[in-house]
Design a protein around this motif. Structure first.
Motif, PDB file in Angstrom:
ATOM      1  N   GLY A  40      46.539  32.973  41.320  1.00  0.00           N
ATOM      2  CA  GLY A  40      47.006  33.789  42.437  1.00  0.00           C
ATOM      3  C   GLY A  40      48.080  34.806  42.086  1.00  0.00           C
ATOM      4  O   GLY A  40      48.571  35.525  42.949  1.00  0.00           O
ATOM      5  N   CYS A  41      48.455  34.903  40.803  1.00  0.00           N
ATOM      6  CA  CYS A  41      49.544  35.819  40.445  1.00  0.00           C
ATOM      7  C   CYS A  41      49.070  37.262  40.274  1.00  0.00           C
ATOM      8  O   CYS A  41      49.886  38.166  40.089  1.00  0.00           O
ATOM      9  N   GLY A  42      47.767  37.482  40.339  1.00  0.00           N
ATOM     10  CA  GLY A  42      47.270  38.857  40.280  1.00  0.00           C
ATOM     11  C   GLY A  42      46.536  39.232  39.009  1.00  0.00           C
ATOM     12  O   GLY A  42      46.201  40.400  38.804  1.00  0.00           O
ATOM     13  N   LYS A  43      46.205  38.249  38.160  1.00  0.00           N
ATOM     14  CA  LYS A  43      45.546  38.540  36.884  1.00  0.00           C
ATOM     15  C   LYS A  43      44.180  39.204  37.076  1.00  0.00           C
ATOM     16  O   LYS A  43      43.891  40.215  36.438  1.00  0.00           O
ATOM     17  N   SER A  44      43.360  38.630  37.930  1.00  0.00           N
ATOM     18  CA  SER A  44      42.013  39.191  38.132  1.00  0.00           C
ATOM     19  C   SER A  44      42.099  40.583  38.744  1.00  0.00           C
ATOM     20  O   SER A  44      41.318  41.462  38.393  1.00  0.00           O
ATOM     21  N   THR A  45      43.042  40.742  39.646  1.00  0.00           N
ATOM     22  CA  THR A  45      43.228  42.059  40.260  1.00  0.00           C
ATOM     23  C   THR A  45      43.616  43.079  39.192  1.00  0.00           C
ATOM     24  O   THR A  45      43.076  44.194  39.162  1.00  0.00           O
TER      25      THR A  45
END
Ligand code: ADP
Ligand code: ADP
Length: 216
Positions: A40-45
């Motif tokens: 949920g920390c934004g890696k995929s984004t």
């Protein structure tokens, strides 16, 4: 010149969630940058932004090449095509002339250690071997930048460690440029020439660490 550069990039979704804030880093040719952080920390984004699938709402992102190779977790191989034909299909899609496809596919298959398995169908291969076919498929486009979205996340620990070894030897030979997303700190430190540590809410860079002597 950087292959990929983020300049104070931010992304706030219409829902109001800020997935990325003040993301600032460059990926230089030959660097293999791993990005690690909790779910949920934004890696995929971040990876979707790098690939152009997602547009940022603040700052700037520049990708200096159109030759990008993607390696995803779910190896989306076509079950009715052999290893060779799965790899050749990507060469065809990438616009490689028909006369060169077979050789390009053979080279990519050789590089990932699947020579001898060209006629096998994906269902006859283990998860690790299917992952290598995915890697071969991305190699056939001769990418200037590789984007990895937690490719070993679904595999057991032993297979994962072995593939880390293999990937690191494949990449150290060729000095490929890549951005590799993972939630495993061990994997990030093992594979990266540089490790970016993210934390979430909103997704920011906590640390950007150069790893000396990586890819032994
Ligand atoms: P990670 O890959 O590190 O698990 P993500 O990039 O998937 O993290 O998600 C980062 C944050 O953005 C999370 O809070 C997630 O819920 C949110 N998010 C991701 N995609 C969307 C979307 N399309 N719309 C709204 N929020 C999203
Ligand atoms: P991985 O852990 O890379 O997924 P396995 O542990 O299943 O691979 O297999 C280890 C070795 O066994 C492979 O490197 C290959 O030489 C051989 N092997 C695996 N699957 C097959 C198969 N379907 N046919 C023949 N040999 C295989």
């Amino acid at each position: 010149h950087p292959v990929l550069s983020f300049e104070r990039a931010g992304l706030t979704f219409p829902t109001g969630t800020t997935a990325l804030k003040d993301i600032d880093f460059d990926v230089l040719p030959g660097e293999f940058v791993t990005v690690v952080g909790p779910s949920g920390c934004g890696k995929s984004t971040l990876l979707r932004v790098a690939s152009g699938l997602q547009t940022i709402t603040d700052g700037d992102v520049r990708v200096a090449t159109e030759k990008i190779g993607y390696v995803f977790q779910d190896a989306t191989l076509l079950p009715w095509r052999s290893v060779r034909r799965n790899v050749e299909l990507l060469a065809e899609i990438a616009g490689v002339p028909a006369a060169e496809r077979a050789q390009r596919a053979a080279d990519a298959i050789d590089l990932v250690g699947l020579t001898g398995f060209e006629q096998h169908y994906p269902r006859a291969l283990s998860g690790g071997m299917r992952m290598r076919v995915s890697l071969a498929r991305s190699l056939v486009r001769d990418p200037q930048l590789f984007l990895f979205d937690e490719p070993f996340g679904a595999l057991d620990e032993i297979t994962r460690e072995r593939l880390n070894d293999e990937l690191s030897s494949i990449f150290s030979l060729r000095r490929f440029t890549g951005l590799f997303i993972t939630h495993s700190v061990a994997e990030a430190v093992y594979l990266g020439t540089r490790v970016i540590v993210m934390s979430g809410r909103p997704g920011t860079i906590r640390a950007d660490i150069r790893i000396p002597e990586s890819h032994p």
